[in-house]
Design an enzyme around this catalytic site. Structure first.
Site, PDB file in Angstrom:
ATOM      1  N   ALA A 130      -4.110  12.558   1.512  1.00  0.00           N
ATOM      2  CA  ALA A 130      -5.205  13.013   2.368  1.00  0.00           C
ATOM      3  C   ALA A 130      -5.440  14.518   2.233  1.00  0.00           C
ATOM      4  CB  ALA A 130      -4.909  12.656   3.825  1.00  0.00           C
ATOM      5  N   GLU A 190     -20.251  18.851 -40.096  1.00  0.00           N
ATOM      6  CA  GLU A 190     -19.385  18.401 -39.013  1.00  0.00           C
ATOM      7  C   GLU A 190     -19.326  16.871 -38.920  1.00  0.00           C
ATOM      8  OE1 GLU A 190     -20.290  20.907 -35.614  1.00  0.00           O
ATOM      9  OE2 GLU A 190     -19.367  19.326 -34.388  1.00  0.00           O
ATOM     10  N   GLY A 197     -11.908  11.953   6.038  1.00  0.00           N
ATOM     11  CA  GLY A 197     -12.178  12.715   4.823  1.00  0.00           C
ATOM     12  C   GLY A 197     -12.473  11.832   3.626  1.00  0.00           C
ATOM     13  N   ASP A 241      -2.534  -1.427   4.739  1.00  0.00           N
ATOM     14  CA  ASP A 241      -2.439  -0.655   5.980  1.00  0.00           C
ATOM     15  C   ASP A 241      -3.809  -0.417   6.598  1.00  0.00           C
ATOM     16  OD1 ASP A 241       0.214  -0.377   5.855  1.00  0.00           O
ATOM     17  OD2 ASP A 241       0.244   1.756   5.375  1.00  0.00           O
ATOM     18  N   GLY A 276      -2.589   3.871   2.382  1.00  0.00           N
ATOM     19  CA  GLY A 276      -3.533   4.982   2.366  1.00  0.00           C
ATOM     20  C   GLY A 276      -2.911   6.194   1.696  1.00  0.00           C
ATOM     21  N   LYS A 335      -0.820  -0.104  10.784  1.00  0.00           N
ATOM     22  CA  LYS A 335      -0.089   0.541  11.866  1.00  0.00           C
ATOM     23  C   LYS A 335      -1.059   1.419  12.612  1.00  0.00           C
ATOM     24  CE  LYS A 335       4.178   1.140   9.367  1.00  0.00           C
ATOM     25  NZ  LYS A 335       3.977   1.948   8.183  1.00  0.00           N
ATOM     26  N   MET A 355      -1.335  13.416  11.006  1.00  0.00           N
ATOM     27  CA  MET A 355      -1.063  12.800  12.316  1.00  0.00           C
ATOM     28  C   MET A 355      -0.949  13.849  13.424  1.00  0.00           C
ATOM     29  SD  MET A 355       1.779  10.064  10.945  1.00  0.00           S
ATOM     30  CE  MET A 355       2.516  11.122   9.731  1.00  0.00           C
TER      31      MET A 355
HETATM   32  N1  SAH Z   1       0.264   8.416   2.994  1.00  0.00           N
HETATM   33  C1  SAH Z   1      -0.921   9.034   3.545  1.00  0.00           C
HETATM   34  C2  SAH Z   1      -0.650   9.625   4.904  1.00  0.00           C
HETATM   35  C3  SAH Z   1      -0.273   8.651   5.964  1.00  0.00           C
HETATM   36  S1  SAH Z   1      -0.020   9.413   7.522  1.00  0.00           S
HETATM   37  C4  SAH Z   1      -1.466  10.086   2.591  1.00  0.00           C
HETATM   38  O1  SAH Z   1      -0.797  10.430   1.613  1.00  0.00           O
HETATM   39  O2  SAH Z   1      -2.575  10.553   2.812  1.00  0.00           O
HETATM   40  C5  SAH Z   1      -1.581   9.172   8.297  1.00  0.00           C
HETATM   41  C6  SAH Z   1      -2.314  10.486   8.466  1.00  0.00           C
HETATM   42  O3  SAH Z   1      -2.916  10.866   7.256  1.00  0.00           O
HETATM   43  C7  SAH Z   1      -3.463  10.408   9.442  1.00  0.00           C
HETATM   44  O4  SAH Z   1      -2.996  10.553  10.759  1.00  0.00           O
HETATM   45  C8  SAH Z   1      -4.301  11.595   9.022  1.00  0.00           C
HETATM   46  O5  SAH Z   1      -3.761  12.788   9.500  1.00  0.00           O
HETATM   47  C9  SAH Z   1      -4.101  11.585   7.530  1.00  0.00           C
HETATM   48  N2  SAH Z   1      -5.222  10.923   6.812  1.00  0.00           N
HETATM   49  C10 SAH Z   1      -5.131   9.880   5.989  1.00  0.00           C
HETATM   50  N3  SAH Z   1      -6.344   9.570   5.482  1.00  0.00           N
HETATM   51  C11 SAH Z   1      -7.210  10.459   5.985  1.00  0.00           C
HETATM   52  C12 SAH Z   1      -8.606  10.681   5.832  1.00  0.00           C
HETATM   53  N4  SAH Z   1      -9.367   9.908   5.037  1.00  0.00           N
HETATM   54  N5  SAH Z   1      -9.175  11.710   6.495  1.00  0.00           N
HETATM   55  C13 SAH Z   1      -8.428  12.488   7.287  1.00  0.00           C
HETATM   56  N6  SAH Z   1      -7.119  12.323   7.470  1.00  0.00           N
HETATM   57  C14 SAH Z   1      -6.493  11.337   6.832  1.00  0.00           C
END
Ligand code: SAH
Length: 461
Positions: A332, A22, A412, A248, A301, A270, A383
């Site tokens: 998330a 091999e 999370g 953000d 995020g 925000k 949210m």
């Molecule tokens: N663009 C992001 C979401 C933005 S809206 C994404 O794709 O994850 C924001 C919401 O995302 C928060 O109110 C919550 O509900 C969720 N969120 C984002 N990060 C999080 C985390 N680490 N733990 C739990 N909820 C999370």
């Protein structure tokens, strides 16, 4: 330096591999990649050789090694488990001044093979000089993550334009031109698989070099849910060469710590009803920074295209002709589900999953409740914390059993992650009594029950 690093041209050169196992097959494959004509000497060949043998890419001779086999050979490799044979190959090759490698026996080698990172035509070679091949391999793995997969294609593109650029610029200008091209939007086009556009852009910049010398760009980058390990390679690379980062509130501190130290950081966060910067101002800020020639990273995020208003920001950039790209992130829902041990779909209990916003407008939630309150479906509320009473009440009113399992995941994927589980009936009380804070994700559906079996790992609260 115990060894001289060199790259050997063995295209169409006769090379000899002694051994049919091999390891010999791996060395043989490497020689073939470099275009060598390979003869393999071994009583029998491992199955790993069969494709090359069938395609007649190698010549197999089932004979014992004799010194004459080395006649006219450009390079030899011995990979047998017979020490005497390995030594004979090494001695014979040295006597004829043929470069020779004996696998795992540096003392018998006139050259050693490095660990490589291949982005043809670009090659990075790593060697510990035989001291610790494992360490060299670990280093190689780290480098793999740093070097974009498209680097080879970028090198090829640069190669194709080399002469034109040389004719067009003085040496100092030329270097600056290439530095900007190879680190700018044209390179990003290549990484994104859009070579045709990259070629065209490069052609244009040759006519008007100001395009590349002064041009800024915006990358809309998903920063994931918090754990910096969940960033993509591309996100990390862009963060480490950014001039300015606009981020953000949801972007975690450990992620921000990975931004290039000298980059300017602008908070555009925000918070509910308390926007740090109105959306319109963010759009204009991005355009102004890009027009100043800056490499702007707009860090969001999770994923920028999931409840991230990414589309709106891009609209204005496109209208203003600012080059941009979007880098997806782990949203998330994916991050929280994985870290909480809740699969979002499951053959037995959920064939679909819905991501939905529970954001209140004028104190109410105007959603398609009958479509949400379906059996065998997982609902993920972003949210949804403030409106948790309403959403639980509506789902029950539209037919979901009050005992439908539900979970809240706060922060999370972060070390502070908390998971609180209950059902549609108990969730509002859990929020009140548990002091649950944003950011929190709500997952509703039978899949939540699987958590008892699947939460193999959860960061300590
Ligand atoms: N663009 C992001 C979401 C933005 S809206 C994404 O794709 O994850 C924001 C919401 O995302 C928060 O109110 C919550 O509900 C969720 N969120 C984002 N990060 C999080 C985390 N680490 N733990 C739990 N909820 C999370």
């Amino acid at each position: 330096m115990n060894y001289l690093p060199i790259f050997l041209d063995i295209r169409d050169q006769p090379c000899l591999v002694v051994g049919g196992g091999e390891v010999a097959a791996r060395k043989c494959a490497m020689l073939l990649r470099a275009g060598a004509r390979v003869t393999v000497l071994a009583p029998s060949l491992n199955a790993a050789f069969s494709a090359d043998l069938a395609a007649a890419r190698i010549v197999h001779r089932a004979t014992e090694f004799r010194d004459e086999d080395l006649a006219g050979v450009a390079l030899a490799i011995a990979a047998t488990d017979d020490d005497a044979v390995n030594r004979a190959v090494a001695a014979g090759a040295r006597a004829r001044h043929i470069p020779v490698n004996v696998v795992d026996q540096p003392a018998l080698c006139s050259f050693i093979l490095p660990s490589i990172i291949e982005r043809a035509p670009l090659i990075v070679a790593v060697s510990s000089g035989g001291a610790s091949p494992v360490l060299a391999r670990l280093l190689r793995a780290r480098l793999e993550t740093l070097i974009p997969a498209g680097y080879g294609r970028l090198a090829a593109l640069a190669g194709a334009f080399r002469d034109q650029v040389k004719a067009r610029f003085e040496p100092a200008q030329r270097r600056r031109f290439w530095e900007r091209v190879l680190q700018g939007p044209i390179a990003e086009l290549v990484y994104g698989g859009r070579e045709g556009e990259a070629r065209k852009a490069l052609q244009e910049t040759l006519h008007d070099p100001r395009l590349v010398i002064s041009g800024g760009e915006v990358s809309l980058v998903g920063a994931g849910p918090g754990d910096p390990d969940l960033l993509t390679f591309r996100a990390l690379r862009l963060m480490q060469r950014a001039d300015v980062v606009v981020y953000d509130r949801l972007v975690s501190q450990p992620v921000l710590d990975l931004v290039r130290r000298d980059a300017e950081r602008i908070y555009a966060g925000k918070e509910r009803a308390k926007h740090a910067l109105p959306q319109e101002d963010i759009n204009h800020l991005l355009i102004r920074l890009a027009k100043e020639g800056k490499r702007v990273v707009r860090l969001k995020g999770g994923d920028p295209f999931i409840f991230g208003r990414g589309g709106e920001e891009l609209d204005t950039l496109a209208a203003e002709g600012v080059p941009f790209q979007v880098v997806p992130g782990i949203t998330a829902a994916s991050g929280c589900a994985a870290y909480a041990g809740i699969p979002l779909t499951h053959r037995d209990c959920a064939q679909s999953v819905v991501f939905i916003t529970g954001h209140l407008q004028d104190g109410s939630m105007n959603l398609n409740w009958p479509a949400l309150a379906q059996p065998r479906q997982t609902i993920v509320f972003y949210m949804g914390l403030i409106g948790v009473d309403i959403l639980c009440r509506e789902l029950i009113a539209h037919g979901l059993p009050a005992a439908t399992p539900a979970a809240l995941i706060q922060q999370g994927t972060m070390p502070e992650q908390r998971v609180l589980a209950g059902d549609l009936e108990t969730l509002p009380r859990i929020v009140r009594e548990g002091g649950v804070k944003a950011p929190t994700l709500i997952i509703i559906g039978e899949v939540v029950k699987l958590r008892d079996r699947l939460k193999w790992f959860e960061p300590a609260a």
